[in-house]
Design a protein around this motif. Structure first.
Motif, PDB file in Angstrom:
ATOM      1  N   TYR A 127      -6.615 -17.417  24.654  1.00  0.00           N
ATOM      2  CA  TYR A 127      -5.424 -18.093  24.160  1.00  0.00           C
ATOM      3  C   TYR A 127      -5.705 -18.821  22.858  1.00  0.00           C
ATOM      4  O   TYR A 127      -6.621 -19.640  22.785  1.00  0.00           O
ATOM      5  N   SER A 135      -1.939 -22.603   5.062  1.00  0.00           N
ATOM      6  CA  SER A 135      -2.894 -21.957   4.155  1.00  0.00           C
ATOM      7  C   SER A 135      -3.452 -20.650   4.734  1.00  0.00           C
ATOM      8  O   SER A 135      -3.791 -19.746   3.986  1.00  0.00           O
TER       9      SER A 135
ATOM     10  N   MET B   1     -13.595 -24.072   5.537  1.00  0.00           N
ATOM     11  CA  MET B   1     -13.043 -24.013   6.886  1.00  0.00           C
ATOM     12  C   MET B   1     -11.585 -24.444   6.934  1.00  0.00           C
ATOM     13  O   MET B   1     -10.793 -23.909   7.670  1.00  0.00           O
ATOM     14  N   ALA B   2     -11.249 -25.450   6.148  1.00  0.00           N
ATOM     15  CA  ALA B   2      -9.901 -25.987   6.251  1.00  0.00           C
ATOM     16  C   ALA B   2      -8.931 -25.207   5.389  1.00  0.00           C
ATOM     17  O   ALA B   2      -7.776 -25.546   5.308  1.00  0.00           O
ATOM     18  N   GLY B   3      -9.389 -24.144   4.797  1.00  0.00           N
ATOM     19  CA  GLY B   3      -8.498 -23.356   3.973  1.00  0.00           C
ATOM     20  C   GLY B   3      -8.492 -23.903   2.560  1.00  0.00           C
ATOM     21  O   GLY B   3      -8.991 -24.992   2.311  1.00  0.00           O
ATOM     22  N   PRO B   4      -7.898 -23.147   1.637  1.00  0.00           N
ATOM     23  CA  PRO B   4      -7.965 -23.508   0.228  1.00  0.00           C
ATOM     24  C   PRO B   4      -7.447 -24.917  -0.047  1.00  0.00           C
ATOM     25  O   PRO B   4      -8.006 -25.643  -0.853  1.00  0.00           O
ATOM     26  N   LYS B   7      -6.771 -29.595   2.874  1.00  0.00           N
ATOM     27  CA  LYS B   7      -6.146 -30.760   3.501  1.00  0.00           C
ATOM     28  C   LYS B   7      -6.356 -30.672   4.991  1.00  0.00           C
ATOM     29  O   LYS B   7      -6.149 -29.642   5.599  1.00  0.00           O
ATOM     30  N   LYS B   8      -6.711 -31.747   5.540  1.00  0.00           N
ATOM     31  CA  LYS B   8      -7.007 -31.710   6.958  1.00  0.00           C
ATOM     32  C   LYS B   8      -6.830 -33.106   7.482  1.00  0.00           C
ATOM     33  O   LYS B   8      -7.151 -34.073   6.806  1.00  0.00           O
ATOM     34  N   GLU B   9      -6.318 -33.154   8.669  1.00  0.00           N
ATOM     35  CA  GLU B   9      -6.217 -34.487   9.234  1.00  0.00           C
ATOM     36  C   GLU B   9      -7.598 -34.974   9.575  1.00  0.00           C
ATOM     37  O   GLU B   9      -8.518 -34.207   9.749  1.00  0.00           O
ATOM     38  N   GLU B  51     -13.133 -23.002  21.544  1.00  0.00           N
ATOM     39  CA  GLU B  51     -13.600 -23.037  20.169  1.00  0.00           C
ATOM     40  C   GLU B  51     -12.770 -24.086  19.454  1.00  0.00           C
ATOM     41  O   GLU B  51     -11.573 -24.220  19.697  1.00  0.00           O
ATOM     42  N   TYR B  52     -13.433 -24.852  18.597  1.00  0.00           N
ATOM     43  CA  TYR B  52     -12.684 -25.809  17.788  1.00  0.00           C
ATOM     44  C   TYR B  52     -11.902 -25.072  16.726  1.00  0.00           C
ATOM     45  O   TYR B  52     -12.183 -23.927  16.402  1.00  0.00           O
ATOM     46  N   TYR B  53     -10.958 -25.777  16.173  1.00  0.00           N
ATOM     47  CA  TYR B  53     -10.007 -25.132  15.280  1.00  0.00           C
ATOM     48  C   TYR B  53      -9.658 -26.121  14.192  1.00  0.00           C
ATOM     49  O   TYR B  53      -9.877 -27.320  14.333  1.00  0.00           O
ATOM     50  N   ASP B  54      -9.117 -25.629  13.114  1.00  0.00           N
ATOM     51  CA  ASP B  54      -8.842 -26.495  11.962  1.00  0.00           C
ATOM     52  C   ASP B  54      -7.803 -27.565  12.203  1.00  0.00           C
ATOM     53  O   ASP B  54      -7.709 -28.524  11.462  1.00  0.00           O
ATOM     54  N   ILE B  55      -6.988 -27.367  13.219  1.00  0.00           N
ATOM     55  CA  ILE B  55      -6.007 -28.401  13.521  1.00  0.00           C
ATOM     56  C   ILE B  55      -6.582 -29.254  14.641  1.00  0.00           C
ATOM     57  O   ILE B  55      -6.855 -28.763  15.729  1.00  0.00           O
ATOM     58  N   TYR B  59      -7.184 -26.249  20.449  1.00  0.00           N
ATOM     59  CA  TYR B  59      -8.408 -25.529  20.774  1.00  0.00           C
ATOM     60  C   TYR B  59      -8.085 -24.092  21.136  1.00  0.00           C
ATOM     61  O   TYR B  59      -6.984 -23.790  21.586  1.00  0.00           O
ATOM     62  N   ILE B  60      -9.076 -23.250  20.971  1.00  0.00           N
ATOM     63  CA  ILE B  60      -8.913 -21.852  21.361  1.00  0.00           C
ATOM     64  C   ILE B  60      -9.556 -21.661  22.722  1.00  0.00           C
ATOM     65  O   ILE B  60     -10.706 -22.050  22.919  1.00  0.00           O
ATOM     66  N   GLU B 178      -1.850 -29.206  22.183  1.00  0.00           N
ATOM     67  CA  GLU B 178      -1.125 -28.116  22.820  1.00  0.00           C
ATOM     68  C   GLU B 178      -1.911 -27.742  24.063  1.00  0.00           C
ATOM     69  O   GLU B 178      -3.139 -27.693  24.016  1.00  0.00           O
TER      70      GLU B 178
END
Lengths: 544, 509
Positions: A127, A135, B1-4, B7-9, B51-55, B59-60, B178
């Protein structure tokens, strides 16, 4: 009453130019209440405007009226069926849908079958989060172009403005690739084959229950491979699984094939599809499987070290089937009376209607009906005993026919004394589909019912095949194509036209290339548009 | 990792730790340097469960954890279908009008709602909420669908994702923005029926924890402060994590009473032809269950999965030796897996040639597979296999001919033992207190505190305020249904007023 319950008006759903939150009060529809038991479902309501002149919105509000005959107005029939058969209701936000238990059970049957097939072919479920940083979406150029108008964006969370806007997933290729990049290092990590069952969101303007909704449920498979051959094999294997599912379980004779360039998924090299012909002869794309090539792996730098120690981009696929399939089942089978469900995916395969007049007969009939129910249930048949006392048998016959239950068993006092039941098939109306004097003895009855269920299943498929084949016209010129399309049929003809030729057909006839079917005749052909020699035939049709 | 955009919280502490951990893992191969007792947060994030995720806070769920979720789902879904609960699906999107209908309810959830404000490039005229729970989505339909007493009971359940945009310390499975869950929503003609169902469901939740996840839980009643916003009363199953000394709410079964029925006008005509209001319940368990299981059983080597929910129950590892019959050993491994699978046991052989047996042992131990089977030259010769239990390390040579029976028996024993051990550990943490001083002392010792209480909201708020500290305030976990005797004249530990019941207190997740 807090005067309005603030459910959306159906008008807003069907004419969704605005996202304004509607204030019309919830109309409490009163399904079939106060209707004389004798009145059939198929009878059009008298004294109302004909369906053609009635707006869809009015039509939907009137779920307490009879189902519009399918032969009269297909769209009205579809919407009536969804309301009357309690398959779905309209969601509180325009374009969304509440899937009710009877509709959801069909989706569960789809899930049950496919989930097993996916696991058998080596896929694991997982999931992924629903939110994707904007981005990510931007990374694959054609992907963002394809999806950006439909993206739902979350900008506020927990009372604060978010620093980066988040996309409510429209599909998960981007996030999947982001993670694949971290999980895949060497050829030993390949193939990586996963699937997820999830909800996705596409902010569509024109919506229709099951067929196109803002939010829908689906499965999305994603795989990564070391070679293009493996990816191609996987993409083909999955469309093959969908094809078999459509034929064997849902009795929908889909045509499997390859999409044209214009119709290929945003970000894929090749899209395979299964196309189904609905009862109104419009095409429905019921499932797709994409060979993504290296488009996403290049955008996300998803690489692996091969056996020679060299870095390579992975080759990928993705494939999906959604709750749209439920809409396909409804629109493929069914008649003026209502829904007709293929036994294999029907939530209720057999309904038992007990019949008695005098109280003295009641106990005997109900006892017999209950034991018949137990016998069928034990044999693994999905059976329902409708013993409600406030409805007449005639009402129940109509009701369960409208709900599309494949077989009905009637048990009356005379049947009890002769130890027999009456079995009626939903797909053969009237007396022709009715057989008297089937023994109540469990082993005989179970065997009979199982056999009949199989017969219904295969006869639905046969009927659908005949319908499909009689509505596909082989064409050799653009004029013939136009004629076929304008008479509501599918046109099949040799094609090697350009994207702009295809665009022209779409603009002039409303039809698109549904697919280049896998089944080709192999003869030399001349393109119906350009007159050049063509390698393949394509199928053109108007579609949902 | 956070994309171009970059910006990341603000990434929370656990997130950073998780990422640092991962880098370490790459260097050392297995990198299990984090001891469970030392740093629970870091320990949590391994084993291919998530797995951790950019937001932050999302989580994955990887196949290793998703399989556990699916096994619980199969059990629970079948059980509630026996109770005539049907599946359905309601939309993710909630319009603000409906969301705000129930006042207490929205006060409870409003701060955590995520809002869709744009579609494509256009601003929506009215922002649309993403469900934090579905009461307000579903109940307008209950009002529409329920007309007469024959429409009752109405029992629906859905499996879905929900979003709660919290800012407090996200922890995988335990507190994420989530998560996946099932939410059941039922309506009855009488309160008695609703009361009965609340407990039936709670019993299913207990079974998930105790029979499947081997986690001991206490069934009880939530305090007024802790009950579901807008409901009548809330029951829960509560677990306790000895390592951190925190309670964790395992799952909740709420009786909503008639409050929502009143707001949403869910009325029906009873048998006498009068209009009456329905009684409602809602109940849910989420992927948090997996987190509780991980925290309960994990050790310094990694996860320990209860056999009933492990996607791989037995891993078979070949132990080739110099010039021994390698092919014979590999064949024996494959045959062993085939025999186990045939008996319905989830088994897998690890035949990779680029890892040593020792590496594989640690790897599968870290992933928590309940039973390991090793097959070497001598085992082949003696027609036996060696089994090694993950829960207690006990090794045993078993004859190949009775392989299946032995393994079945062992898996049963492991499941039992894991539950017993967890139960003993929890019981060792329970401390009965009578006074405030005893209470604070027990709290500092990370105990699960059972105390006589006057059951007043004010007092609970006061306790929270007085225990506020770095590790979070103490609150009630639940009042257990199984109450120890409360002698006449017992006083509340906090207020000194007469106590009315025993209640569990502690810090919690």
């Amino acid at each position: 009453m807090g005067a309005s319950l603030r459910l959306p008006s159906l008008t807003s759903l069907l004419f969704p130019a605005t996202t304004r939150y509607p204030s019309s009060s919830l109309r409490r529809t009163c399904f079939l209440r106060n209707r004389p038991a004798s009145s059939g479902f198929a009878t059009a309501p008298s004294g109302t405007a004909s369906p053609e002149t009635k707006s869809d919105a009015e039509r939907l509000r009137s779920s307490d009226q009879a189902v519009t005959p399918r032969s009269k107005d297909f769209n009205a029939w579809y919407l009536d069926i969804i309301a009357s058969a309690e398959l779905a209701d309209y969601g509180p936000v325009r374009g969304t849908m509440v899937i009710r238990p009877y509709g959801y059970a069909i989706w569960e049957a789809i899930q049950e079958y496919l989930n097993v097939k996916f696991k058998e072919t080596g896929h694991s479920n997982m999931y992924f989060p629903q939110f994707i940083p904007y981005s990510f979406i931007e990374k694959e150029a054609s992907h963002v172009e394809g999806f950006s108008p439909e993206l739902a964006l979350v900008t506020v969370g927990g009372g604060k403005e978010l620093e980066e806007k988040l996309v409510v997933r429209p599909t998960s290729e981007t996030i999947v690739n982001h993670m694949f990049t971290q999980w895949i290092h060497s050829y030993r990590d390949l193939p990586l084959m996963i699937n997820q069952w999830a909800n996705v969101t596409r902010w569509e303007l024109r919506t229709k229950p099951f067929i196109r909704t803002l939010e829908f449920l689906w499965q999305e498979g994603h795989t990564a491979h070391a070679t293009p051959e493996e990816a191609e094999k996987e993409a083909k294997q999955m469309i093959d699984i969908y094809t078999r599912f459509a034929f064997e379980e849902t009795a929908i004779p889909v045509i499997a094939g390859r999409k044209s360039r214009l119709e290929t998924f945003a970000g894929a090299d090749i899209t395979y599809t299964i196309e189904a012909m609905m009862g109104d002869r419009k095409a429905l794309q019921a499932g797709t499987s994409h060979n993504l090539g290296q488009n996403f792996s290049r955008a996300f730098e998803t690489q692996f070290q091969d056996e020679n120690g060299e870095r390579q981009h992975v080759w990928q696929t993705s494939w999906a089937v959604s709750t749209r399939f439920v809409g396909g089942i409804i629109m493929t089978h069914g008649d003026d009376t209502g829904l007709m469900l293929p036994p294999k995916i029907a939530p209720i395969q057999v309904v038992i209607v007990p019949i008695w007049k005098k109280d003295t007969e009641k106990t005997g009939v109900l006892t017999a009906a209950t034991s018949v129910k137990e016998a069928l249930h034990t044999a693994g048949i999905r059976v329902k005993l409708d013993d409600a006392e406030q409805k007449t048998p005639g009402w129940k016959f109509n009701f369960w026919e409208m709900k599309g239950v494949p077989l009905r068993i009637e048990i009356g006092p005379r049947d009890v004394s002769s130890n027999c039941v009456v079995v009626s098939r939903r797909d053969i109306p009237g007396k022709a589909g009715k057989v008297f004097g089937i023994s109540m003895e469990p082993s005989t009855l179970v065997a009979y019912v199982k056999e009949k269920l199989e017969e219904v299943q295969s006869s639905l498929l046969e009927k659908a095949v005949t319908f499909r084949d009689s509505n596909i016209v082989d064409v050799n010129s653009y004029d013939e194509l136009k004629e076929a399309i304008s008479s509501g049929k599918w046109a099949r003809g040799p094609w090697c036209g350009s994207d702009s030729d295809e665009q022209r057909v779409k603009e002039e006839t409303g039809a698109t290339i549904r697919c280049f079917p896998f089944e080709q005749t192999g003869e030399a052909k001349t393109c119906l548009m350009t007159g050049n020699s063509a390698e393949e035939v394509a199928i053109f049709a108007k579609s949902y | 990792m956070a994309g171009p955009g970059g910006k990341k919280e603000k990434v929370d502490k656990a997130d950073k730790a998780g990422k640092k951990k991962k880098d370490l893992k790459k260097e050392t191969g297995l990198g299990l340097s984090v001891k469970k007792d030392e740093n629970f947060g870091e320990w949590f994030c391994k084993h291919e469960m998530i797995e951790y995720y950019d937001i932050s806070g999302c989580y994955i769920l990887r196949p290793w954890s998703m399989a556990i979720w699916e096994i619980m789902q199969i059990f629970f879904d079948a059980e509630i279908k026996k109770m005539k609960v049907k599946s359905c699906y309601c939309p993710l999107f909630v319009s603000p009008g409906v969301l705000e209908k129930e006042k207490d309810h929205i006060e409870g959830f409003a701060p955590e709602v995520a809002w869709v404000t744009k579609s494509g490039k256009h601003d929506l005229e009215v922002p649309i909420a993403i469900r934090p729970t579905s009461e307000t989505v579903m109940y307008p339909y209950y009002s529409k669908w329920i007309r007469g007493h024959r429409d009752l009971p109405l029992k629906l359940n859905q499996w879905c994702n929900v979003v709660r945009w919290e800012f407090s310390n996200p922890t995988p499975f335990i507190r994420s923005r989530e998560f996946l869950w099932q939410e059941g929503h039922t309506a009855f003609a009488t309160k008695e029926e609703a009361d009965e169902e609340v407990l039936q469901i709670l019993e299913l939740y207990r079974r998930i924890y105790e029979e499947y996840l081997a986690v001991p839980v206490v069934k009880g009643m939530k305090s007024e402060n802790e009950k579901f916003a807008g409901g009548l009363y809330t029951t829960s199953v509560e677990a306790f994590i000895p390592n951190t000394g925190r309670g964790v709410q395992g799952a909740t079964s709420h009786c909503l009473g008639q409050n929502f029925a009143k707001m949403f006008e869910i009325n029906y005509e009873n048998e006498k032809g009068e209009t009456a209001m329905v009684w409602q319940n809602s109940w849910a368990y989420s992927t948090r269950t997996i987190g509780v299981m991980i925290m309960t059983h994990g050790d310094d080597k990694g996860l320990v999965l209860p056999p009933k929910v492990a996607s791989v129950q037995v891993v078979v590892i070949p132990v080739p030796y110099k010039d021994a019959n390698t092919q014979g050993i590999f064949d024996a491994c494959v045959a062993t897996v085939a025999a186990l699978e045939k008996a319905g046991i989830r088994a897998e052989a690890d035949l990779r040639d680029n890892y040593s047996p020792g590496w594989k042992y640690s790897n599968w131990e870290m992933k928590g597979v309940p039973l390991r089977i090793e097959i070497g030259p001598r085992d082949l010769e003696n027609k036996q296999v060696r089994t090694v239990r993950r829960d207690n390390g006990v090794k045993e040579d078993i004859p190949s001919e009775s392989l299946v029976e032995h393994v079945e028996k062992l898996l049963g024993e492991i499941q039992q033992n894991m539950f017993q051990v967890a139960k003993q550990k929890r019981e060792a943490c329970v401390e009965e207190v009578k006074t405030w001083d005893e209470f604070t002392e027990a709290l500092n010792k990370k105990k699960l505190i059972l105390a006589p209480w006057c059951d007043e909201e004010e007092v609970e708020r006061d306790v929270k305020a007085r225990t506020k500290g770095e590790t979070g305030a103490a609150k009630t976990l639940c009042s257990p249904f199984e109450q120890p005797e409360l002698p006449q004249g017992t006083l509340c530990f906090a207020s000194g007023k007469p106590a009315t019941k025993w209640t569990y207190w502690g810090r919690s997740y």
